[in-house]
Design a protein around this motif. Structure first.
Motif, PDB file in Angstrom:
ATOM      1  N   LYS A   1     -17.872  -9.075 -15.745  1.00 37.13           N
ATOM      2  CA  LYS A   1     -16.730  -9.970 -15.934  1.00 37.13           C
ATOM      3  C   LYS A   1     -16.240 -10.454 -14.581  1.00 37.13           C
ATOM      4  CE  LYS A   1     -12.101 -10.192 -17.910  1.00 37.13           C
ATOM      5  NZ  LYS A   1     -10.988  -9.435 -18.531  1.00 37.13           N
ATOM      6  N   GLN A   2     -15.930 -11.745 -14.501  1.00 35.45           N
ATOM      7  CA  GLN A   2     -15.442 -12.313 -13.252  1.00 35.45           C
ATOM      8  C   GLN A   2     -13.949 -12.018 -13.109  1.00 35.45           C
ATOM      9  OE1 GLN A   2     -16.702 -16.198 -14.379  1.00 35.45           O
ATOM     10  NE2 GLN A   2     -18.461 -16.220 -13.015  1.00 35.45           N
ATOM     11  N   GLU A   3     -13.603 -11.308 -12.072  1.00 37.16           N
ATOM     12  CA  GLU A   3     -12.208 -10.937 -11.839  1.00 37.16           C
ATOM     13  C   GLU A   3     -11.817 -11.231 -10.403  1.00 37.16           C
ATOM     14  OE1 GLU A   3     -11.725  -7.238 -15.007  1.00 37.16           O
ATOM     15  OE2 GLU A   3     -12.012  -6.826 -12.894  1.00 37.16           O
ATOM     16  N   VAL A   4     -10.538 -11.549 -10.240  1.00 37.68           N
ATOM     17  CA  VAL A   4      -9.982 -11.806  -8.920  1.00 37.68           C
ATOM     18  C   VAL A   4      -8.772 -10.889  -8.744  1.00 37.68           C
ATOM     19  CG1 VAL A   4      -8.943 -13.516  -7.382  1.00 37.68           C
ATOM     20  CG2 VAL A   4     -10.761 -14.199  -8.953  1.00 37.68           C
ATOM     21  N   THR A   5      -8.753 -10.175  -7.647  1.00 35.08           N
ATOM     22  CA  THR A   5      -7.701  -9.179  -7.408  1.00 35.08           C
ATOM     23  C   THR A   5      -7.007  -9.460  -6.090  1.00 35.08           C
ATOM     24  OG1 THR A   5      -9.014  -7.531  -8.602  1.00 35.08           O
ATOM     25  CG2 THR A   5      -7.215  -6.717  -7.225  1.00 35.08           C
ATOM     26  N   GLN A   6      -5.684  -9.356  -6.104  1.00 34.81           N
ATOM     27  CA  GLN A   6      -4.912  -9.510  -4.881  1.00 34.81           C
ATOM     28  C   GLN A   6      -4.080  -8.255  -4.665  1.00 34.81           C
ATOM     29  OE1 GLN A   6      -3.719 -13.964  -5.901  1.00 34.81           O
ATOM     30  NE2 GLN A   6      -3.207 -13.452  -3.768  1.00 34.81           N
ATOM     31  N   ILE A   7      -4.259  -7.667  -3.505  1.00 32.01           N
ATOM     32  CA  ILE A   7      -3.528  -6.457  -3.133  1.00 32.01           C
ATOM     33  C   ILE A   7      -2.977  -6.638  -1.726  1.00 32.01           C
ATOM     34  CG2 ILE A   7      -3.726  -3.995  -2.650  1.00 32.01           C
ATOM     35  CD1 ILE A   7      -5.939  -3.892  -4.743  1.00 32.01           C
ATOM     36  N   PRO A   8      -1.673  -6.317  -1.452  1.00 29.17           N
ATOM     37  CA  PRO A   8      -0.749  -5.701  -2.404  1.00 29.17           C
ATOM     38  C   PRO A   8      -0.098  -6.734  -3.315  1.00 29.17           C
ATOM     39  CG  PRO A   8       0.345  -6.021  -0.315  1.00 29.17           C
ATOM     40  CD  PRO A   8      -1.077  -6.490  -0.108  1.00 29.17           C
ATOM     41  N   ALA A   9       0.604  -6.268  -4.341  1.00 29.51           N
ATOM     42  CA  ALA A   9       1.320  -7.181  -5.220  1.00 29.51           C
ATOM     43  C   ALA A   9       2.569  -7.728  -4.545  1.00 29.51           C
ATOM     44  CB  ALA A   9       1.713  -6.456  -6.515  1.00 29.51           C
ATOM     45  N   ALA A  10       3.122  -6.952  -3.613  1.00 28.57           N
ATOM     46  CA  ALA A  10       4.318  -7.394  -2.889  1.00 28.57           C
ATOM     47  C   ALA A  10       4.256  -6.882  -1.462  1.00 28.57           C
ATOM     48  CB  ALA A  10       5.582  -6.897  -3.581  1.00 28.57           C
ATOM     49  N   LEU A  11       4.846  -7.665  -0.562  1.00 31.98           N
ATOM     50  CA  LEU A  11       4.806  -7.326   0.864  1.00 31.98           C
ATOM     51  C   LEU A  11       6.078  -7.837   1.521  1.00 31.98           C
ATOM     52  CD1 LEU A  11       3.043  -6.258   3.245  1.00 31.98           C
ATOM     53  CD2 LEU A  11       2.149  -8.593   3.455  1.00 31.98           C
ATOM     54  N   SER A  12       6.711  -6.984   2.335  1.00 32.59           N
ATOM     55  CA  SER A  12       7.918  -7.380   3.050  1.00 32.59           C
ATOM     56  C   SER A  12       7.731  -7.065   4.525  1.00 32.59           C
ATOM     57  CB  SER A  12       9.141  -6.641   2.501  1.00 32.59           C
ATOM     58  OG  SER A  12      10.309  -7.005   3.217  1.00 32.59           O
ATOM     59  N   VAL A  13       7.893  -8.063   5.384  1.00 37.49           N
ATOM     60  CA  VAL A  13       7.702  -7.878   6.817  1.00 37.49           C
ATOM     61  C   VAL A  13       8.824  -8.584   7.568  1.00 37.49           C
ATOM     62  CG1 VAL A  13       5.194  -7.745   6.554  1.00 37.49           C
ATOM     63  CG2 VAL A  13       6.267  -9.926   7.115  1.00 37.49           C
ATOM     64  N   PRO A  14       9.109  -8.137   8.815  1.00 40.64           N
ATOM     65  CA  PRO A  14      10.136  -8.828   9.600  1.00 40.64           C
ATOM     66  C   PRO A  14       9.620 -10.137  10.154  1.00 40.64           C
ATOM     67  CG  PRO A  14       9.235  -6.978  10.823  1.00 40.64           C
ATOM     68  CD  PRO A  14       8.639  -6.918   9.463  1.00 40.64           C
ATOM     69  N   GLU A  15      10.531 -11.045  10.376  1.00 41.87           N
ATOM     70  CA  GLU A  15      10.202 -12.355  10.923  1.00 41.87           C
ATOM     71  C   GLU A  15       9.435 -12.228  12.239  1.00 41.87           C
ATOM     72  OE1 GLU A  15      13.707 -14.630  11.605  1.00 41.87           O
ATOM     73  OE2 GLU A  15      12.636 -16.434  12.249  1.00 41.87           O
ATOM     74  N   GLY A  16       8.462 -13.107  12.424  1.00 41.64           N
ATOM     75  CA  GLY A  16       7.710 -13.147  13.670  1.00 41.64           C
ATOM     76  C   GLY A  16       6.385 -12.409  13.613  1.00 41.64           C
ATOM     77  N   GLU A  17       6.213 -11.551  12.626  1.00 44.63           N
ATOM     78  CA  GLU A  17       4.968 -10.796  12.537  1.00 44.63           C
ATOM     79  C   GLU A  17       3.822 -11.664  12.036  1.00 44.63           C
ATOM     80  OE1 GLU A  17       6.074  -6.104  11.886  1.00 44.63           O
ATOM     81  OE2 GLU A  17       4.723  -7.158  10.530  1.00 44.63           O
ATOM     82  N   ASN A  18       2.629 -11.300  12.481  1.00 45.73           N
ATOM     83  CA  ASN A  18       1.421 -11.887  11.910  1.00 45.73           C
ATOM     84  C   ASN A  18       1.022 -11.024  10.726  1.00 45.73           C
ATOM     85  OD1 ASN A  18       1.385 -13.650  14.156  1.00 45.73           O
ATOM     86  ND2 ASN A  18       0.210 -12.152  15.344  1.00 45.73           N
ATOM     87  N   LEU A  19       0.519 -11.629   9.673  1.00 46.92           N
ATOM     88  CA  LEU A  19       0.183 -10.837   8.492  1.00 46.92           C
ATOM     89  C   LEU A  19      -1.066 -11.387   7.811  1.00 46.92           C
ATOM     90  CD1 LEU A  19       1.292 -12.409   5.623  1.00 46.92           C
ATOM     91  CD2 LEU A  19       3.400 -12.153   6.922  1.00 46.92           C
ATOM     92  N   VAL A  20      -1.658 -10.515   6.993  1.00 48.79           N
ATOM     93  CA  VAL A  20      -2.889 -10.850   6.284  1.00 48.79           C
ATOM     94  C   VAL A  20      -2.717 -10.540   4.804  1.00 48.79           C
ATOM     95  CG1 VAL A  20      -5.329 -10.297   5.993  1.00 48.79           C
ATOM     96  CG2 VAL A  20      -4.345 -10.447   8.294  1.00 48.79           C
ATOM     97  N   LEU A  21      -3.031 -11.508   3.974  1.00 51.34           N
ATOM     98  CA  LEU A  21      -3.050 -11.318   2.528  1.00 51.34           C
ATOM     99  C   LEU A  21      -4.508 -11.274   2.077  1.00 51.34           C
ATOM    100  CD1 LEU A  21      -0.267 -13.869   1.492  1.00 51.34           C
ATOM    101  CD2 LEU A  21      -0.031 -11.463   2.159  1.00 51.34           C
ATOM    102  N   ASN A  22      -4.778 -10.400   1.113  1.00 52.76           N
ATOM    103  CA  ASN A  22      -6.148 -10.170   0.696  1.00 52.76           C
ATOM    104  C   ASN A  22      -6.438 -10.661  -0.710  1.00 52.76           C
ATOM    105  OD1 ASN A  22      -7.113  -8.529   3.028  1.00 52.76           O
ATOM    106  ND2 ASN A  22      -5.419  -7.224   2.370  1.00 52.76           N
ATOM    107  N   CYS A  23      -7.663 -11.111  -0.908  1.00 45.83           N
ATOM    108  CA  CYS A  23      -8.144 -11.560  -2.211  1.00 45.83           C
ATOM    109  C   CYS A  23      -9.582 -11.080  -2.349  1.00 45.83           C
ATOM    110  CB  CYS A  23      -8.074 -13.076  -2.295  1.00 45.83           C
ATOM    111  SG  CYS A  23      -8.817 -13.803  -3.775  1.00 45.83           S
ATOM    112  N   SER A  24      -9.888 -10.400  -3.448  1.00 43.71           N
ATOM    113  CA  SER A  24     -11.262  -9.965  -3.682  1.00 43.71           C
ATOM    114  C   SER A  24     -11.736 -10.472  -5.040  1.00 43.71           C
ATOM    115  CB  SER A  24     -11.369  -8.440  -3.610  1.00 43.71           C
ATOM    116  OG  SER A  24     -10.568  -7.843  -4.601  1.00 43.71           O
ATOM    117  N   PHE A  25     -13.034 -10.730  -5.144  1.00 41.81           N
ATOM    118  CA  PHE A  25     -13.600 -11.266  -6.378  1.00 41.81           C
ATOM    119  C   PHE A  25     -14.896 -10.540  -6.687  1.00 41.81           C
ATOM    120  CE2 PHE A  25     -16.330 -13.865  -3.662  1.00 41.81           C
ATOM    121  CZ  PHE A  25     -15.501 -14.163  -2.584  1.00 41.81           C
TER     122      PHE A  25
END
Lengths: 110, 112
Positions: B1-25
């Motif tokens: 089955k083709q599935e797409v997952t994003q982790i984490p479901a929620a993320l809180s960071v202070p202003e100015g930070e660099n961040l990475v959001l993930n997606c897997s399939f």
């Protein structure tokens, strides 16, 4: 350039009533689709069309009908609304792969 | 089955930070992958589109990468701002993009 236009933005129905959600795009896109978005479920594909006269089912097609008589329009019909169809509905279109979305239609079925 | 997952479901960071959001399939035979932003009560706004033959796309402070062999895409946001607070969704296109599957999204909050 209006992009993708959905109407109505809000609708309340009683169980068993029928209605049509309208979707129109002015970008001459061949591909159009309908999604529903529910909390914790993400967006789920209902029906899609790759051109006028061609439609196909997505992940959750039951209870919904579509037709594509013109390139511009892709209406979504609920023949007998059920409370389980309470959701936010999004129409999208694509020309070369990039999806463009409408603002959504919030439907409540009592 | 083709599935797409994003982790984490929620993320809180202070202003100015660099961040990475993930997606897997799960199915690597993709046609393209698209990242969207959704503000509360609004529709989805396209951020970046990566074709299957591409490795990355950049737009301003955003950079999206694609690794088909590992079934992953990342969205990198540089120098985050409170205005970046929104839900970010990835969508994977199959079969010449006639079949598009969405992840459930990551709800991002940038603290001033």
């Amino acid at each position: 350039n209006a992009g993708v236009t959905q109407t109505p933005k809000f609708q309340v129905l009683k169980t068993g009533q029928s209605m049509t959600l309208q979707c129109a795009q002015d970008m001459n896109h061949e591909y159009m689709s309908w999604y529903r978005q529910d909390p914790g479920m993400g967006l789920r594909l209902i029906h899609y069309s790759v051109g006028a006269g061609i439609t196909d089912q997505g992940e959750v097609p039951n209870g919904y009908n579509v037709s594509r008589s013109t390139t511009e329009d892709f209406p979504l019909r609920l023949l007998s609304a059920a409370p389980s169809q309470t959701s936010v509905y999004f129409c999208a279109s694509a020309g070369t792969g990039e999806l463009f979305f409408g603002e959504g239609s919030r439907l409540t079925v009592l | 089955k083709q599935e797409v997952t994003q982790i984490p479901a929620a993320l809180s960071v202070p202003e100015g930070e660099n961040l990475v959001l993930n997606c897997s399939f799960t199915d690597s035979a993709i046609y393209n992958l698209q990242w969207f932003r959704q503000d509360p009560g609004k529709g989805l706004t396209s951020l970046l589109l990566i074709q299957s033959s591409q490795r990355e796309q950049t737009s301003g402070r955003l950079n999206a990468s694609l690794d088909k062999s590992s079934g992953r895409s990342t969205l990198y946001i540089a120098a985050s701002q409170p205005g970046d607070s929104a839900t970010y969704l990835c969508a994977v296109g199959y079969s010449s993009a006639s079949k598009i599957i969405f992840g459930s999204g990551t709800r991002l909050s940038i603290r001033p």
